[in-house]
Scaffold this active site. Structure first.
Site, PDB file in Angstrom:
ATOM      1  N   ARG A   1      -8.743   0.639  -5.335  1.00 17.51           N
ATOM      2  CA  ARG A   1      -8.370   1.846  -4.609  1.00 17.51           C
ATOM      3  C   ARG A   1      -9.562   2.286  -3.768  1.00 17.51           C
ATOM      4  O   ARG A   1     -10.707   1.894  -4.035  1.00 17.51           O
ATOM      5  CB  ARG A   1      -7.998   2.971  -5.590  1.00 17.51           C
ATOM      6  CG  ARG A   1      -6.700   2.688  -6.326  1.00 17.51           C
ATOM      7  CD  ARG A   1      -6.435   3.718  -7.404  1.00 17.51           C
ATOM      8  NE  ARG A   1      -6.155   5.045  -6.863  1.00 17.51           N
ATOM      9  CZ  ARG A   1      -6.000   6.139  -7.608  1.00 17.51           C
ATOM     10  NH1 ARG A   1      -6.118   6.066  -8.920  1.00 17.51           N
ATOM     11  NH2 ARG A   1      -5.735   7.303  -7.049  1.00 17.51           N
ATOM     12  N   HIS A   2      -9.307   3.103  -2.758  1.00 13.23           N
ATOM     13  CA  HIS A   2     -10.368   3.764  -2.001  1.00 13.23           C
ATOM     14  C   HIS A   2     -11.218   4.606  -2.956  1.00 13.23           C
ATOM     15  O   HIS A   2     -10.753   4.987  -4.037  1.00 13.23           O
ATOM     16  CB  HIS A   2      -9.732   4.669  -0.945  1.00 13.23           C
ATOM     17  CG  HIS A   2      -8.722   5.608  -1.556  1.00 13.23           C
ATOM     18  ND1 HIS A   2      -9.086   6.798  -2.153  1.00 13.23           N
ATOM     19  CD2 HIS A   2      -7.381   5.482  -1.728  1.00 13.23           C
ATOM     20  CE1 HIS A   2      -8.006   7.370  -2.643  1.00 13.23           C
ATOM     21  NE2 HIS A   2      -6.953   6.601  -2.403  1.00 13.23           N
TER      22      HIS A   2
ATOM     23  N   ASN B   1      -7.811  13.881  -3.537  1.00 11.38           N
ATOM     24  CA  ASN B   1      -7.783  13.536  -4.965  1.00 11.38           C
ATOM     25  C   ASN B   1      -8.401  14.658  -5.780  1.00 11.38           C
ATOM     26  O   ASN B   1      -7.872  15.065  -6.813  1.00 11.38           O
ATOM     27  CB  ASN B   1      -8.582  12.249  -5.259  1.00 11.38           C
ATOM     28  CG  ASN B   1      -7.928  10.979  -4.751  1.00 11.38           C
ATOM     29  OD1 ASN B   1      -8.605  10.004  -4.434  1.00 11.38           O
ATOM     30  ND2 ASN B   1      -6.605  10.953  -4.697  1.00 11.38           N
TER      31      ASN B   1
ATOM     32  N   ARG C   1      -9.474   6.989   4.253  1.00 14.96           N
ATOM     33  CA  ARG C   1     -10.173   6.842   2.971  1.00 14.96           C
ATOM     34  C   ARG C   1     -10.425   5.382   2.589  1.00 14.96           C
ATOM     35  O   ARG C   1     -11.391   5.074   1.901  1.00 14.96           O
ATOM     36  CB  ARG C   1      -9.471   7.617   1.861  1.00 14.96           C
ATOM     37  CG  ARG C   1      -8.002   7.310   1.623  1.00 14.96           C
ATOM     38  CD  ARG C   1      -7.415   8.423   0.753  1.00 14.96           C
ATOM     39  NE  ARG C   1      -6.019   8.243   0.363  1.00 14.96           N
ATOM     40  CZ  ARG C   1      -4.972   8.581   1.111  1.00 14.96           C
ATOM     41  NH1 ARG C   1      -5.143   9.067   2.317  1.00 14.96           N
ATOM     42  NH2 ARG C   1      -3.745   8.413   0.642  1.00 14.96           N
TER      43      ARG C   1
ATOM     44  N   GLU D   1      -0.578   4.206   1.759  1.00 14.45           N
ATOM     45  CA  GLU D   1      -0.021   4.774   0.527  1.00 14.45           C
ATOM     46  C   GLU D   1       1.462   5.100   0.695  1.00 14.45           C
ATOM     47  O   GLU D   1       1.942   5.303   1.820  1.00 14.45           O
ATOM     48  CB  GLU D   1      -0.811   6.043   0.135  1.00 14.45           C
ATOM     49  CG  GLU D   1      -0.379   6.711  -1.174  1.00 14.45           C
ATOM     50  CD  GLU D   1      -0.347   5.814  -2.414  1.00 14.45           C
ATOM     51  OE1 GLU D   1       0.271   4.735  -2.366  1.00 14.45           O
ATOM     52  OE2 GLU D   1      -0.933   6.211  -3.434  1.00 14.45           O
TER      53      GLU D   1
ATOM     54  N   HIS E   1      -4.298   1.780  -2.001  1.00 13.68           N
ATOM     55  CA  HIS E   1      -3.936   3.036  -2.670  1.00 13.68           C
ATOM     56  C   HIS E   1      -3.172   2.744  -3.960  1.00 13.68           C
ATOM     57  O   HIS E   1      -2.604   1.661  -4.129  1.00 13.68           O
ATOM     58  CB  HIS E   1      -3.055   3.866  -1.729  1.00 13.68           C
ATOM     59  CG  HIS E   1      -3.663   4.058  -0.378  1.00 13.68           C
ATOM     60  ND1 HIS E   1      -4.413   5.162  -0.051  1.00 13.68           N
ATOM     61  CD2 HIS E   1      -3.672   3.258   0.720  1.00 13.68           C
ATOM     62  CE1 HIS E   1      -4.837   5.050   1.197  1.00 13.68           C
ATOM     63  NE2 HIS E   1      -4.402   3.904   1.694  1.00 13.68           N
TER      64      HIS E   1
END
Ligand code: G3H
Length: 195
Positions: A8-9, A15, A60, A81, A147
């Site tokens: 993931r980023h 977040n 991101r 995402e 994502h």
């Protein structure tokens, strides 16, 4: 075996605030992860001259790939995402409070539930098909920076998990999942770079 590295980023500002979707930049922890990831990738793929880095088109993931040098980078919209449609930018609490019926239907069938004007997990799985075809064709290692929902689907594909489980697979932040596609099957390693 040829490794596929899934991550993931780095943690995003959304977040931190519990907001889904959006196109925010990285948090402080996310900024740290991108540096650690670059060191890891440069070491892990040192002699792999044909390796490449795939990201989504959201900042991101592009920012997370930023410090990695020496490998070509490709952006895929198909790695973006899951599109939360009208819920984009909301917290789960806000969705529960303002759109309780939507919240309920998603809980009942997360795999098939489609956000109004957005996507379902099944939609994501379908749009990943060209990415999977290309990943299987590649001979060199690929680092996929994407994502949570998308990586759940990719991971499930390579590890042969049932469709129904996909929306609940754990894909933690700041962790690299290495998948090795060998003749005898799939091998998996995890590298947790930060808490
Ligand atoms: O922003 C979306 C999340 O990464 C996916 O989470 O499908 O479990 O709600 P969820």
């Amino acid at each position: 075996p040829r490794p596929i590295l899934l991550t993931r980023h780095g943690e995003s500002r959304f977040n931190v605030r519990g907001r889904i979707g959006g196109d925010s930049a990285l948090s402080e922890a996310g900024e740290l992860y991108k540096k650690k990831l670059a060191k890891f990738v440069e070491k892990r793929l040192k002699s792999e001259r044909a390796a490449c880095i795939w990201t989504s088109t959201l900042q991101r993931t592009i920012l997370t790939a930023g410090p990695i040098v020496g490998f070509p980078k490709i952006q895929w919209r198909a790695l973006d995402e899951i599109n939360a449609g009208v819920c984009d930018g909301m917290t789960y609490e806000e969705i529960k409070k303002n759109m309780p019926a939507e919240y309920e239907s998603r809980c009942k069938d997360k795999l098939r539930y489609r956000y109004p004007r957005g996507e379902s997990y099944l939609d994501v799985i379908q749009r990943l098909e060209p990415v999977i075809i290309e990943l299987e064709r590649q001979r060199a290692p690929v680092v996929v920076i994407s994502h949570q929902a998308v990586l759940r689907a990719l991971y499930a594909y390579f590890t042969d998990r049932p469709l129904q489980e996909i929306p609940d697979i754990e894909v933690p932040l700041h962790t690299i999942i290495e998948i090795n596609l060998g003749v005898t099957g799939v091998e998996e390693k995890r590298y947790k770079l930060m808490d």
